[in-house]
Design a protein around this motif. Structure first.
Motif, PDB file in Angstrom:
ATOM      1  N   ALA A   1       0.712  -1.528   0.016  1.00  0.00           N
ATOM      2  CA  ALA A   1      -0.261  -0.651   0.097  1.00  0.00           C
ATOM      3  C   ALA A   1       0.732   0.937   0.614  1.00  0.00           C
ATOM      4  O   ALA A   1       1.206   1.455   0.411  1.00  0.00           O
ATOM      5  N   GLU A   2       0.677   2.008  -0.655  1.00  0.00           N
ATOM      6  CA  GLU A   2       1.296   3.592  -0.365  1.00  0.00           C
ATOM      7  C   GLU A   2       0.184   4.718  -1.353  1.00  0.00           C
ATOM      8  O   GLU A   2      -0.183   4.958  -2.475  1.00  0.00           O
ATOM      9  N   PRO A   3      -0.668   5.266  -0.532  1.00  0.00           N
ATOM     10  CA  PRO A   3      -0.891   6.326  -0.421  1.00  0.00           C
ATOM     11  C   PRO A   3      -1.193   7.157  -1.655  1.00  0.00           C
ATOM     12  O   PRO A   3      -0.368   7.718  -1.199  1.00  0.00           O
ATOM     13  N   LEU A   4      -2.069   7.157  -2.215  1.00  0.00           N
ATOM     14  CA  LEU A   4      -1.269   8.649  -3.615  1.00  0.00           C
ATOM     15  C   LEU A   4      -1.857   9.803  -3.092  1.00  0.00           C
ATOM     16  O   LEU A   4      -3.095   9.809  -2.281  1.00  0.00           O
ATOM     17  N   VAL A   5      -1.102  10.998  -3.265  1.00  0.00           N
ATOM     18  CA  VAL A   5      -1.596  11.941  -3.237  1.00  0.00           C
ATOM     19  C   VAL A   5      -2.468  11.921  -3.932  1.00  0.00           C
ATOM     20  O   VAL A   5      -2.689  12.505  -4.865  1.00  0.00           O
TER      21      VAL A   5
END
Length: 175
Positions: free
Chosen positions: A91-95
């Motif tokens: 998981a890599e939250p996108l801006v």
């Protein structure tokens, strides 16, 4: 004198172009996603079934211009048992846009790293190569975003789909 006029014209053009680019990235195309009730937030169980997650306070935005512009925030009961749902390891939250106050990718990422939030799979391949990811903090705050998965990363880079990926549908853009 002619040089000054040219410089001023170039500066005005640069400011207008910069303002337009900022507006297009930050505000244009986004539309509010109306809350529909139980289907707003879904999770995939460890058995592979997609089920609705009881929640309150749903706020969401999306844009037709990209499959990864979806963002949402919600709240669940902090005592909710999440152990039966599929974790999302990468998981890599996108801006998101700054004006969407409830969603802060840096804070969500920090919470995931320190372990005060868990990332879970909402829907795999919500559109080809794109997963919907849910993160839920220990205090019950939750966030949703779309993220390119390993199949999408390869196909969108112009490579064949890796083993284990679904077939690439007709019309999916390859770079």
């Amino acid at each position: 004198m002619m040089g000054r006029i040219l410089i001023v014209a170039l500066l005005i053009t640069a400011v207008v172009a910069g303002g337009a680019i900022y507006y297009l990235q930050e505000y244009a195309y986004y539309e509010e996603v109306p809350a529909s009730g139980t289907e707003d937030v879904r999770l995939t169980t460890r058995e592979g079934e997609v089920v609705a997650l009881p929640h309150t306070g749903f706020e969401g935005i999306d844009a037709d211009s990209s499959p990864i512009r979806y963002r949402a925030c919600f709240t669940v009961d902090a005592a909710q048992d999440l152990s039966g749902y599929e974790p999302y390891e990468a998981a890599e939250p996108l801006v998101g846009p700054r004006w969407f106050d409830c969603y802060d990718a840096d804070a969500i990422g920090a919470a995931l790293e320190e372990g005060s939030a868990r990332a879970l799979l909402s829907v795999e391949n919500i559109s080809y190569g794109i997963d919907r990811v849910v993160a839920i903090a220990d205090d019950g705050r939750g966030w949703v975003w779309h993220q390119i998965n390993r199949c999408g990363a390869e196909v969108f880079d112009g490579h064949p789909a890796p083993d284990g990926c679904p077939p690439v549908p007709e019309g999916v853009a390859r770079q």
